[in-house]
Enzyme design. Structure first.
Site, PDB file in Angstrom:
ATOM      1  N   GLU A 270      34.330  12.228  33.608  1.00 26.08           N
ATOM      2  CA  GLU A 270      34.580  12.119  32.163  1.00 26.08           C
ATOM      3  C   GLU A 270      35.786  12.977  31.753  1.00 26.08           C
ATOM      4  O   GLU A 270      36.067  13.972  32.407  1.00 26.08           O
ATOM      5  CB  GLU A 270      33.324  12.543  31.374  1.00 26.08           C
ATOM      6  CG  GLU A 270      32.912  13.996  31.566  1.00 26.08           C
ATOM      7  CD  GLU A 270      31.602  14.340  30.850  1.00 26.08           C
ATOM      8  OE1 GLU A 270      30.594  13.620  31.016  1.00 26.08           O
ATOM      9  OE2 GLU A 270      31.610  15.363  30.141  1.00 26.08           O
ATOM     10  N   HIS A 288      29.469  12.781  25.548  1.00 25.27           N
ATOM     11  CA  HIS A 288      29.003  14.149  25.842  1.00 25.27           C
ATOM     12  C   HIS A 288      28.803  14.955  24.548  1.00 25.27           C
ATOM     13  O   HIS A 288      29.454  15.985  24.339  1.00 25.27           O
ATOM     14  CB  HIS A 288      29.997  14.863  26.785  1.00 25.27           C
ATOM     15  CG  HIS A 288      29.378  16.025  27.515  1.00 25.27           C
ATOM     16  ND1 HIS A 288      29.758  16.420  28.766  1.00 25.27           N
ATOM     17  CD2 HIS A 288      28.395  16.887  27.153  1.00 25.27           C
ATOM     18  CE1 HIS A 288      29.051  17.476  29.146  1.00 25.27           C
ATOM     19  NE2 HIS A 288      28.203  17.777  28.173  1.00 25.27           N
TER      20      HIS A 288
HETATM   21  C1  DGY Z   1      26.385  22.262  27.653  1.00 27.69           C
HETATM   22  O1  DGY Z   1      26.246  23.182  26.858  1.00 27.69           O
HETATM   23  O2  DGY Z   1      26.436  22.444  28.869  1.00 27.69           O
HETATM   24  C2  DGY Z   1      26.493  20.905  27.088  1.00 27.69           C
HETATM   25  O3  DGY Z   1      26.598  19.940  28.057  1.00 27.69           O
HETATM   26  C3  DGY Z   1      27.660  20.830  26.126  1.00 27.69           C
HETATM   27  O4  DGY Z   1      28.842  20.795  26.834  1.00 27.69           O
END
Ligand code: DGY
Length: 323
Positions: A270, A288
Site C-alpha cells: 500500500e 488504512h
Molecule cells: C496503527 O496504529 O498501527 C494503525 O494501523 C494506523 O496506522
C-alpha cells in the site's frame, strides 16, 4: 545554538499537537504532506534527538547509523513493523508506540468492514448510484447475516478482544479465536470465546477478522491453502497489516466464488493495490483508516508527544517497545 532538544515531526499532524511539542523542543515540521524518502528523512534528522514518527517512515540500521544524535523514535501508531527494534536497541534509541488509545475505534471499523462486506453495503450503493435499481427482486443484493453467526478472530490482543466484545455482546455471535497464547479464563468467559487451532478457526468461522501484528512470521499467514479451508459463504476482514494476507490469492478466491466477500483496510505494498482487487465487486476497500476518528488520531498523537517529552527530558516513557 538552542539548549532545547530538537525534534523532527515526520508527517503533517494537527497544529495544536505541534504547539505542544514546541513548548518543550525546537521543532522542525514537514514542508508538505508527502512521506519522506529515507535520504530526505536522514537529511532532516541531522542534529535532531527525537523523531515523531508514523507508520510510514523506515527506521532501520542505515538511518540510525546516519543519524547518530537520535535518541528517541516515538510512533503515533500501534504498529511498529517499520522500525528495526533490534537496531534501535543496539544504539540505545528508545522506541515507543501508541497502543490502547485506538483500540475501540479500530474495533468499530473492523465491524464496519464486516457488516459492509457481509451485507454488501458498498456494492449496493454502487449499484444504486449507477442507476441500476429498476425493481424489487427476492434476492437483490442479498448477503450473509452477521448476528448469530460464528466470528473467527485471528489475533486476540486488545483490538481482537474489543471486536470479540462487540460480536458476543452486541451481535449475539459465537466467538472462536486463534492466538499464540490463550486468554485468561476470566477474559474468555464473558465473551464465551473459545480458543481453537488455526485450521479449526478457518473451517468454522462464518466471518473471519484478522488483527495480528505484522512480523516476518506473519507474512502470508492467510494464503491460498488457508483460504481453501474457509467456507465459500464466509467473509474475511483484514485490519491488521498488508502482507498478513496474500492479496493475490485472496482476489483469486473472491473471483472464483471460493469466498463470498472481503473487507480490507490494509494491503500488500500500500498505497498501491493489487489491481485484481479493484476489479471485484465483492470486496470493500478502504485506505488504512481503521483508527481514523478525529478524537483517536489526536489521542494517538498526544501519546507520542507524551512519550517524546518523557524520553528526552529524563522521564519514564509510557509505552515502550523493544526487541
Ligand atoms: C496503527 O496504529 O498501527 C494503525 O494501523 C494506523 O496506522
Amino acid at each position: 545554538m538552542s539548549a532545547r532538544p530538537s525534534v523532527l515531526v515526520a508527517r503533517r499532524i494537527f497544529p495544536d499537537i505541534v504547539q505542544r511539542l514546541r513548548e518543550h523542543f525546537e521543532v522542525e515540521e514537514p514542508l508538505d504532506d508527502e512521506p519522506l524518502p529515507q535520504p530526505e528523512l536522514i537529511r532532516r534528522l541531522q542534529g535532531k534527538v527525537g523523531l515523531f514518527a508514523t507508520g510510514t517512515e523506515l527506521i532501520d540500521a542505515t538511518l540510525l547509523q546516519a543519524c547518530p544524535d537520535l535518541r528517541a523514535v516515538c510512533l503515533m501508531t500501534v504498529g511498529y513493523n517499520n522500525v528495526d527494534l533490534a537496531a534501535c536497541a543496539a544504539r540505545g534509541v528508545v522506541v515507543t508506540n501508541a497502543p490502547d488509545v485506538l483500540t475501540e475505534t479500530t474495533a468499530d471499523f473492523g465491524f464496519a468492514l464486516l457488516l459492509a462486506a457481509a451485507r454488501r453495503v458498498t456494492e449496493a450503493e454502487h449499484y444504486l448510484r449507477a442507476g441500476r435499481w429498476k425493481q424489487w427482486n427476492i434476492d437483490l443484493l442479498a448477503g450473509a447475516d452477521v448476528h448469530g453467526s460464528t466470528l473467527g478472530v485471528l489475533g486476540m490482543g486488545r483490538i481482537g478482544q474489543a471486536i470479540a466484545r462487540r460480536a458476543a455482546l452486541g451481535f449475539g455471535m459465537r466467538v472462536i479465536y486463534h492466538n499464540r497464547s490463550r486468554l485468561a479464563p476470566e477474559l474468555e468467559a464473558p465473551l464465551g470465546a473459545q480458543w481453537v487451532d488455526k485450521t479449526e478457526l478457518l473451517r468454522r468461522a462464518d466471518h473471519l477478522i484478522i488483527v495480528v501484528p505484522y512480523t516476518p512470521a506473519a507474512h502470508h499467514l492467510i494464503g491460498a491453502p488457508e483460504l481453501a479451508l474457509m467456507k465459500p459463504s464466509a467473509t474475511l476482514v483484514n485490519i491488521a497489516r498488508g502482507g498478513v494476507v496474500d492479496d493475490a490469492a485472496l482476489a483469486e478466491a473472491l473471483a472464483a466464488g471460493r469466498l463470498a466477500a472481503a473487507g480490507l483496510d490494509v494491503f500488500e505494498g500500500e498505497p498501491q493495490l493489487n489491481p485484481a482487487l479493484l476489479a471485484l465487486s465483492n470486496v470493500v476497500l478502504t485506505p488504512h483508516i481503521a483508527s481514523a476518528s478525529i478524537a483517536t488520531r489526536r489521542a494517538m498523537c498526544n501519546l507520542a508527544v507524551d512519550n517524546l517529552i518523557a524520553a528526552l527530558t529524563g522521564g519514564q516513557v509510557l509505552t515502550p517497545v523493544g526487541p
